[in-house]
Structure formats: C-alpha cells, structure tokens
Scaffold this motif. Structure first.
Motif, PDB file in Angstrom:
ATOM      1  N   ARG A  56       0.812  -1.210   0.000  1.00 15.96           N
ATOM      2  CA  ARG A  56       0.000   0.000   0.000  1.00 15.96           C
ATOM      3  C   ARG A  56       0.851   1.269   0.000  1.00 15.96           C
ATOM      4  NH1 ARG A  56      -4.715  -0.902   3.550  1.00 15.96           N
ATOM      5  NH2 ARG A  56      -3.078  -2.012   4.609  1.00 15.96           N
ATOM      6  N   GLY A  57       2.046   1.205   0.560  1.00 13.81           N
ATOM      7  CA  GLY A  57       2.937   2.364   0.599  1.00 13.81           C
ATOM      8  C   GLY A  57       3.364   2.847  -0.772  1.00 13.81           C
ATOM      9  N   MET A  58       3.234   1.996  -1.777  1.00 13.70           N
ATOM     10  CA  MET A  58       3.576   2.389  -3.153  1.00 13.70           C
ATOM     11  C   MET A  58       2.345   2.863  -3.932  1.00 13.70           C
ATOM     12  SD  MET A  58       6.817   2.204  -3.796  1.00 13.70           S
ATOM     13  CE  MET A  58       6.808   2.277  -5.589  1.00 13.70           C
ATOM     14  N   ALA A  59       1.165   2.724  -3.349  1.00 13.40           N
ATOM     15  CA  ALA A  59      -0.078   3.016  -4.073  1.00 13.40           C
ATOM     16  C   ALA A  59      -0.124   4.442  -4.620  1.00 13.40           C
ATOM     17  CB  ALA A  59      -1.290   2.748  -3.184  1.00 13.40           C
ATOM     18  N   GLY A  60       0.286   5.402  -3.839  1.00 14.23           N
ATOM     19  CA  GLY A  60       0.224   6.789  -4.294  1.00 14.23           C
ATOM     20  C   GLY A  60       1.577   7.336  -4.719  1.00 14.23           C
TER      21      GLY A  60
ATOM     22  N   LEU B 258       9.212   8.000  -8.356  1.00 16.99           N
ATOM     23  CA  LEU B 258       9.494   6.956  -7.371  1.00 16.99           C
ATOM     24  C   LEU B 258       9.244   5.568  -7.970  1.00 16.99           C
ATOM     25  CD1 LEU B 258      10.312   6.035  -4.566  1.00 16.99           C
ATOM     26  CD2 LEU B 258       7.956   6.472  -3.810  1.00 16.99           C
ATOM     27  N   ARG B 259       8.189   5.412  -8.742  1.00 18.74           N
ATOM     28  CA  ARG B 259       7.907   4.118  -9.390  1.00 18.74           C
ATOM     29  C   ARG B 259       9.046   3.732 -10.340  1.00 18.74           C
ATOM     30  NH1 ARG B 259       3.031   2.030  -8.577  1.00 18.74           N
ATOM     31  NH2 ARG B 259       1.426   3.360  -7.716  1.00 18.74           N
ATOM     32  N   ALA B 260       9.540   4.703 -11.085  1.00 21.42           N
ATOM     33  CA  ALA B 260      10.653   4.444 -12.010  1.00 21.42           C
ATOM     34  C   ALA B 260      11.916   4.066 -11.233  1.00 21.42           C
ATOM     35  CB  ALA B 260      10.903   5.661 -12.899  1.00 21.42           C
ATOM     36  N   GLN B 261      12.156   4.752 -10.122  1.00 18.49           N
ATOM     37  CA  GLN B 261      13.320   4.423  -9.288  1.00 18.49           C
ATOM     38  C   GLN B 261      13.206   3.001  -8.755  1.00 18.49           C
ATOM     39  OE1 GLN B 261      13.034   7.572  -6.382  1.00 18.49           O
ATOM     40  NE2 GLN B 261      14.554   8.848  -7.436  1.00 18.49           N
ATOM     41  N   MET B 262      12.014   2.632  -8.277  1.00 14.76           N
ATOM     42  CA  MET B 262      11.823   1.279  -7.733  1.00 14.76           C
ATOM     43  C   MET B 262      12.004   0.225  -8.813  1.00 14.76           C
ATOM     44  SD  MET B 262      11.598   1.109  -4.508  1.00 14.76           S
ATOM     45  CE  MET B 262      11.155  -0.610  -4.380  1.00 14.76           C
ATOM     46  N   LEU B 263      11.528   0.487 -10.003  1.00 16.05           N
ATOM     47  CA  LEU B 263      11.704  -0.467 -11.099  1.00 16.05           C
ATOM     48  C   LEU B 263      13.191  -0.667 -11.377  1.00 16.05           C
ATOM     49  CD1 LEU B 263      10.665  -2.274 -13.358  1.00 16.05           C
ATOM     50  CD2 LEU B 263      10.447  -0.229 -14.779  1.00 16.05           C
ATOM     51  N   GLU B 264      13.918   0.422 -11.478  1.00 16.80           N
ATOM     52  CA  GLU B 264      15.361   0.357 -11.743  1.00 16.80           C
ATOM     53  C   GLU B 264      16.095  -0.353 -10.605  1.00 16.80           C
ATOM     54  OE1 GLU B 264      18.929   3.594 -11.915  1.00 16.80           O
ATOM     55  OE2 GLU B 264      17.120   4.079 -13.065  1.00 16.80           O
ATOM     56  N   LEU B 265      15.745  -0.011  -9.363  1.00 16.63           N
ATOM     57  CA  LEU B 265      16.405  -0.632  -8.214  1.00 16.63           C
ATOM     58  C   LEU B 265      16.039  -2.115  -8.096  1.00 16.63           C
ATOM     59  CD1 LEU B 265      15.990   2.321  -5.723  1.00 16.63           C
ATOM     60  CD2 LEU B 265      18.179   1.386  -6.531  1.00 16.63           C
TER      61      LEU B 265
ATOM     62  N   THR C  72       6.489   3.333   3.702  1.00 22.29           N
ATOM     63  CA  THR C  72       6.206   4.218   2.574  1.00 22.29           C
ATOM     64  C   THR C  72       7.035   3.782   1.378  1.00 22.29           C
ATOM     65  OG1 THR C  72       7.994   5.773   3.082  1.00 22.29           O
ATOM     66  CG2 THR C  72       5.850   6.178   4.162  1.00 22.29           C
ATOM     67  N   GLY C  73       6.670   4.263   0.221  1.00 22.31           N
ATOM     68  CA  GLY C  73       7.448   3.984  -0.980  1.00 22.31           C
ATOM     69  C   GLY C  73       8.878   4.457  -0.838  1.00 22.31           C
ATOM     70  N   GLU C  74       9.053   5.609  -0.222  1.00 20.49           N
ATOM     71  CA  GLU C  74      10.407   6.151  -0.025  1.00 20.49           C
ATOM     72  C   GLU C  74      11.223   5.262   0.898  1.00 20.49           C
ATOM     73  OE1 GLU C  74       7.588   7.901   0.191  1.00 20.49           O
ATOM     74  OE2 GLU C  74       7.781   9.400  -1.409  1.00 20.49           O
TER      75      GLU C  74
END
Length: 179
Positions: free
Chosen positions: A91-95, A100-107, A127-129
């Motif tokens: 849920r922390g990535m929902a918003g 941030l989504r691009a960073q998570m994909l790369e990481l 959280t996503g961060e």
C-alpha cells in the motif's frame, strides 16, 4: 442449540483437511518445506504457537526453500493483479509518484541482477520512499548477509499473513501480532 456459525480462525485452520490447510499456507508462503513444518505441528493451541512454529521453520529453510518462497512474491511496486494480500502489503507504493515508481523499477532490476531474486521486504506500514531507501542500502550487502535479511523479512511477512489466516490481524509493523 447448534450453531452454524463458522469456527473461529485458529480452530477453523486446525480443522481443515490437509489439502485445504496446505493451500491456505501456500497463500501465506510459497515454500513447500515451511508449509510442511506447520502442517506437521497441527493442531495449534494458540495463535502464538502457530507463529513460533513458523519462526522455527524459517530457520531450517535451505537456499532452495528460500528461492521457492521468494518466487511467490511480486516485485515491490508491482503487486500481482487480483492479489489483495500483495496490494495491501504494498500500500505504501499506491500513491507513489512516477519518479518513485521508475526508481523502484530500476532498483528492483539492479537488485535482482545482483542477488538473483526479487527484493523482499516486509512492506506493511512502509512508505514507498522507505522501501526505495531500503533497497538502495541493501544493494551493498554481501550475498550471505542479504540472504539472512531476506529470511528475517520473509518471517515477518509470514507472521502477518498467518495472523490474517487465523483472524488475528492486529499485527504491528514488524510482522508480530500484538498480544
């Protein structure tokens, strides 16, 4: 008077036929070995007994068992469609922003290339961060250290999922059901 109401969670789990109990455990963790340990110890007197058995089983998982368990987890930021557990846990990535989504994909890709498996973290309450920062930090770990972190994170996830399975979903953010 006879009650037709369903059994409370732990009693219901204890009463399940083995194949149904195995399927329910597989939803919590994809490791066949882990599920086997939990099935062998039924019936459980308390939810805490179930969690303790899960924790003990985690210690004995081989590298292949951990790989099997991790294969059941989608990458952070990409919960499986139609899977309410991964959507709830992430849920922390929902918003999260597109950045941030691009960073998570790369990481996630860098992590998978380095360690050969999905980045696993108990995402509940993060959280996503925080998840992004955790994967960045863990990319520098030696493989042996990372494997032990994965084992611990999987144990937290399993506790949360078991708590939901038996109706004890008063979990805290560390994956331990509250007393």
């Amino acid at each position: 008077m006879t009650s037709t109401s369903p059994l409370p969670g732990l009693a219901r789990f204890n009463a399940l036929e083995e194949s149904a109990a195995r399927a329910a455990l597989h939803e919590a963790c994809a490791s066949t070995t882990w599920a086997g340990h939990l099935l062998a110890a039924r019936p459980y007197a308390t939810a805490e007994d179930l969690y303790a058995t899960s924790d003990a089983a985690m210690v004995h998982l081989t590298a292949a068992d951990l790989d099997e368990a991790m294969a059941g987890h989608p990458p952070i930021g990409r919960p499986r469609p139609g899977d309410p557990a991964s959507a709830r846990e992430q849920r922390g990535m929902a918003g999260a922003s597109e950045t941030l989504r691009a960073q998570m994909l790369e990481l996630n890709l860098a992590y998978q290339e380095r360690f050969g498996h999905v980045f696993l973290i108990c995402a509940t309450g993060r959280t996503g961060e925080q998840m992004r920062d955790a994967v960045r930090e863990r990319l520098g770990n030696p493989p042996e250290r990372e494997r032990e972190i994965v084992r611990a994170e999987l144990g937290k996830i399993n506790r949360i999922r078991l708590a939901r399975l038996v109706g004890d979903d008063r979990d805290d953010r560390e994956g331990r059901p509250t007393p």
